[in-house]
Motif scaffolding. Structure first.
Motif, short mmCIF file in Angstrom:
data_model
loop_
_atom_site.label_atom_id
_atom_site.label_comp_id
_atom_site.label_asym_id
_atom_site.label_seq_id
_atom_site.Cartn_x
_atom_site.Cartn_y
_atom_site.Cartn_z
N ARG A 1 10.26 4.74 -2.55
CA ARG A 1 10.70 5.97 -3.22
C ARG A 1 11.69 6.77 -2.37
O ARG A 1 12.48 7.54 -2.90
N ALA A 2 11.65 6.58 -1.05
CA ALA A 2 12.55 7.32 -0.17
C ALA A 2 14.01 7.05 -0.53
O ALA A 2 14.85 7.97 -0.51
N LEU B 1 0.82 -1.21 0.00
CA LEU B 1 0.00 0.00 0.00
C LEU B 1 0.86 1.27 0.00
O LEU B 1 2.05 1.23 -0.27
N MET B 2 0.24 2.39 0.31
CA MET B 2 0.90 3.69 0.20
C MET B 2 2.15 3.79 1.08
O MET B 2 3.14 4.42 0.69
N TRP B 3 2.10 3.21 2.27
CA TRP B 3 3.26 3.25 3.16
C TRP B 3 4.47 2.61 2.49
O TRP B 3 5.57 3.16 2.52
N ASN B 4 4.29 1.47 1.89
CA ASN B 4 5.37 0.78 1.21
C ASN B 4 5.90 1.60 0.04
O ASN B 4 7.10 1.67 -0.19
N TYR C 1 13.67 4.96 7.27
CA TYR C 1 12.45 4.86 6.45
C TYR C 1 12.03 6.24 5.98
O TYR C 1 12.68 7.25 6.28
N SER C 2 10.94 6.32 5.24
CA SER C 2 10.57 7.53 4.52
C SER C 2 10.22 8.70 5.45
O SER C 2 9.49 8.54 6.43
N LEU C 3 10.71 9.89 5.09
CA LEU C 3 10.30 11.11 5.78
C LEU C 3 8.79 11.31 5.68
O LEU C 3 8.15 11.80 6.62
N ILE C 4 8.21 10.90 4.55
CA ILE C 4 6.77 11.04 4.37
C ILE C 4 6.03 10.16 5.38
O ILE C 4 5.05 10.59 6.00
#
Length: 749
Positions: free
Chosen positions: A560-561, A552-555, A572-575
């Motif tokens: 992309r990070a 999902l979006m988290w992955n 892991y992602s800043l987002i």
């Protein structure tokens, strides 16, 4: 000792009498079960298994092999034997392209797993005879495990095949202009129960020869027999429900709208029960350190876990299928096996407690199971399992099993609604239901923007169905392209919009709720986390470290990070760090009825979760500048699908930017892709990011495209929040809310 029959037994008896009286041509299987149609062929196979075991016990390997190959008691037609070997080899001859009798999902998952999750090539072909090869190796050495292999491998897989084949035939009948061209027979249900029980089987006894006897033996090892194994009781009840559904008929709208969905749901529940004795027998074999049984039952169940969390499957395959099992690794293996129960559809309690002190019964899934360290306060774990539907859609579409992929999309499989008691109706969320629900209207204005952009209220559903049916622009697409359209549309359009509707419902609940009831929208807020993070990320901070797990979006943000230099200090992602902060903050605001700030957090999440989609569109702008519109490369479909997942909102803020992105990313016959170059695509998104309320630094920079180019470059811009303080700040927000008032934990569907 029980003195009165339970509810299940009463229903079982009544349904059995009803179905048995409907047709005098059925097969008597004992235990009150008489099938609607003649299925002697399948019931008689148990007699061949019994004789095979007898010959092996006598050490007569040659005679046993002849029986295995040539058969004796079972006939598919007068003087035409139906053999034990056929239950394996017949499945290898089926293809997904066979319109009337295609390869079915459980067999496809199995071979996919054994082939290291490959979808084509020599590795796949080499694994198709897995059951036949193992059985013959045991038979040739006069091992009775050969008979056990036929039950656990051949009969088990063929039983799933007849279930899905009956379902497929029913679905064809519901659409057929000439129903007479199709033979429904027992709709898969009669054929299945004959294989499960077989002839010469007494009730609640291990002294049979088929799958029922196997379940009795396994249940006895785990204290699940009362005296009939719970699995057998459940399967007989489900058989009667399925047979009753088949009797309603498959033709016309009734078949399409009622019978097929009912058969689909019952088939999934039967298969779930079928897994249980295989797992029980594997655990027993491992603790007895029996090499033959360990090899057999590992081969029977572990490949099925390929449809679950990929990293878990790889560890189990490495430990149980690719080498010798190490005794000192059993606790580690068991932990991974137990973690797969939830995906396969059963619980620790369904397995039971092993009848020695060597194995502790596992604890199961907690009500507030963490989602990448976000701990929900309400029951949303089942919601989060919708990511398993997407993972399994990915597998089936990759294997070109479009018919069964469509049924999975339409009817769902993994995300069941909560049932207070076993008497409550069994219902499952489906991606199609989410894609077409009127609840999406709560997500305005974003919902309206998507509808107006696509000029279609069910825009995502239309895209998925068109890809699965191979119509519209993807009619000649490659299997890889179909897979990307179906799964990316599901994850980043369907679930995104559903998350937005839950955000809106959470805010609405806060505004109309009251402190006494505690109904401030916390459950809807937790659902947002479930639909953005999913079950496959696990419970650790940042989610799974294996980027193939999440769907999902988290992955997507974590993937992309690494490509856009937006990884935080925790790896892991800043987002996602910002999302975690907002989820905890919103939960605290909901519990405190701080609706004004909840609304602000909601708006931040709406826009934040488009940033990984923007990163992905830029990434495929870089990749696709080398491709033509006629390419069958999956990247083409990914680039367009990501663009369509964000374009309606970009257009809301900047029509010129949206037009440039369309011109470069939407596939059109004869038109060169990314004509303006990937940097221009990134620049177009820059124009909208200010309206999103986020810095271009959160999108980041990749080779050939810098989201901050118009601002002097990524290296000169910082995100507009402190990502490294996000987690601690969010937790402090929750703690302050708990100290200032109270939180009511609710258990809602």
């Amino acid at each position: 000792m029980r003195t009165a029959p339970c509810y299940k037994e009463i229903v079982l008896a009544l349904l059995g009498l009803l179905i048995a009286s409907s047709d005098a041509q059925g097969t008597e299987l004992g235990q009150g079960i008489v099938t609607r149609v003649d299925v002697e062929q399948y019931a008689d196979i148990a007699l061949d298994i019994a004789e095979l075991r007898s010959r092996l016990k006598a050490g007569d390997a040659e005679s046993a092999m002849t029986l295995y190959r040539e058969g004796k008691n079972s006939e598919s037609a007068p003087n035409v034997k139906f053999t034990l070997q056929q239950m394996s080899t017949d499945l290898t001859k089926l293809t997904v392209a066979n319109a009337k009798n295609p390869a079915t999902p459980m067999y496809l998952y199995h071979v996919y797993g054994l082939a290291d999750r490959a979808v084509s090539g020599p590795s796949v072909e080499d694994q198709k005879l897995y059951a036949d090869n193992l059985a013959k190796s045991f038979i040739s050495s006069s091992s009775e495990t050969g008979a056990d292999a036929v039950v656990a491998l051949h009969s088990w897989m063929y039983a799933t095949h007849v279930l899905y084949h009956g379902l497929h035939t029913c679905q064809l009948l519901s659409k057929a202009d000439e129903p007479g061209l199709f033979q429904l027979n027992g709709g898969g249900m009669d054929e299945f129960i004959a294989l499960w029980i077989g002839h010469d089987q007494d009730i609640a006894s291990e002294k049979g020869h088929g799958l029922y006897a196997l379940a009795q033996k396994a249940g006895g090892l785990f204290e699940k027999n009362i005296p009939e194994a719970q699995v057998n009781t459940n399967i007989k009840l489900l058989y009667n429900e399925g047979a009753a559904a088949v009797s309603l008929g498959c033709t016309g709208s009734k078949g399409e709208e009622e019978t097929v969905p009912a058969m689909w749901a019952i088939t999934q529940r039967i298969v779930t029960q079928m897994y249980i004795p295989l797992v029980q027998m594997l655990i027993d074999a491992l603790y007895r350190e029996d090499p033959n049984d360990s090899r057999l039952y590992a081969l029977a169940i572990v490949p099925q876990i390929a449809q679950c969390r990929p990293s878990t499957y790889e560890r189990l395959k490495g430990a149980l299928l690719d080498g010798t099992v190490s005794v000192n690794r059993i606790s580690e293996i068991l932990a991974d096996l137990q973690s797969a129960y939830d995906c396969l559809g059963f619980t620790c309690d369904d397995i039971g407690a092993y009848n020695t002190d060597e194995v502790a019964q596992c604890s199961g899934v907690a009500v507030n199971q963490p989602l990448a360290q976000y701990v929900p306060s309400t029951r949303v774990h089942a919601h989060s399992k919708i990511d398993l539907d997407i993972l399994q859609l990915k597998i089936l579409t990759s294997l070109q099993s479009y018919s069964f992929a469509k049924q999975l999309y339409m009817y769902g499989r993994n995300s069941a609604y909560h049932r207070e008691t076993e008497n409550d109706p069994y219902r499952v969320r489906s991606l199609q239901t989410m894609a077409t629900s009127n609840a999406r209207k709560a997500a305005d204005p974003f919902y309206t923007e998507f509808v107006e952009y696509h000029n279609e209220p069910n825009y995502a559903d239309k895209a998925v169905i068109a890809a699965l049916e191979r119509t519209d622009k993807w009619g000649t697409a490659s299997a890889e392209q179909v897979t990307e359209v179906v799964t990316k549309t599901s994850a980043y359009q369907i679930l995104y919009m559903d998350a937005l509707s839950e955000i809106a419902e959470a805010v609405a609940s806060c505004k109309k709720g009251n402190m006494l009831s505690g109904d401030g929208g916390a459950h809807q807020w937790d659902e947002v986390a479930a639909f953005l993070i999913g079950s496959l990320e696990g419970r650790s901070e940042g989610g799974s470290t294996d980027l193939q797990d999440g769907q999902l979006m988290w992955n997507l943000a974590n993937k992309r990070a690494f490509q856009f230099q937006t990884v935080n200090k925790m790896g892991y992602s800043l987002i996602n760090s910002e999302l975690e902060d907002l989820l905890y903050a919103g939960r605290a605001e909901s519990n405190a009825f701080d609706c004004a700030n909840l609304e602000k957090s909601a708006d931040r999440i709406r826009h934040l979760m488009l940033l990984p989609v923007i990163q992905s569109t830029i990434r495929y702008a870089i990749i696709n500048q080398q491709l033509t519109a006629a390419s069958t490369n999956a990247d083409l479909a990914e680039g367009e699908t990501f663009a369509l997942s964000v374009l309606p909102i970009v257009k809301r803020y900047d029509e010129n930017a949206a037009a440039l992105i369309e011109e470069n990313m939407i596939v059109r016959s004869g038109v060169t892709l990314v004509r303006s170059g990937p940097q221009e695509v990134a620049n177009a998104f820059y124009a909208a990011l200010d309206e999103f309320g986020y810095s271009c630094a959160l999108v980041g920079s990749a080779p050939q495209a810098d989201a901050c180019f118009l601002e002097g470059g990524f290296a000169n811009v910082k995100p507009n929040f402190d990502a490294n303080k996000a987690s601690s700040a969010s937790r402090l927000s929750v703690i302050s809310t708990l100290m200032g008032g109270f939180v009511m934990v609710c258990f809602w569907v």
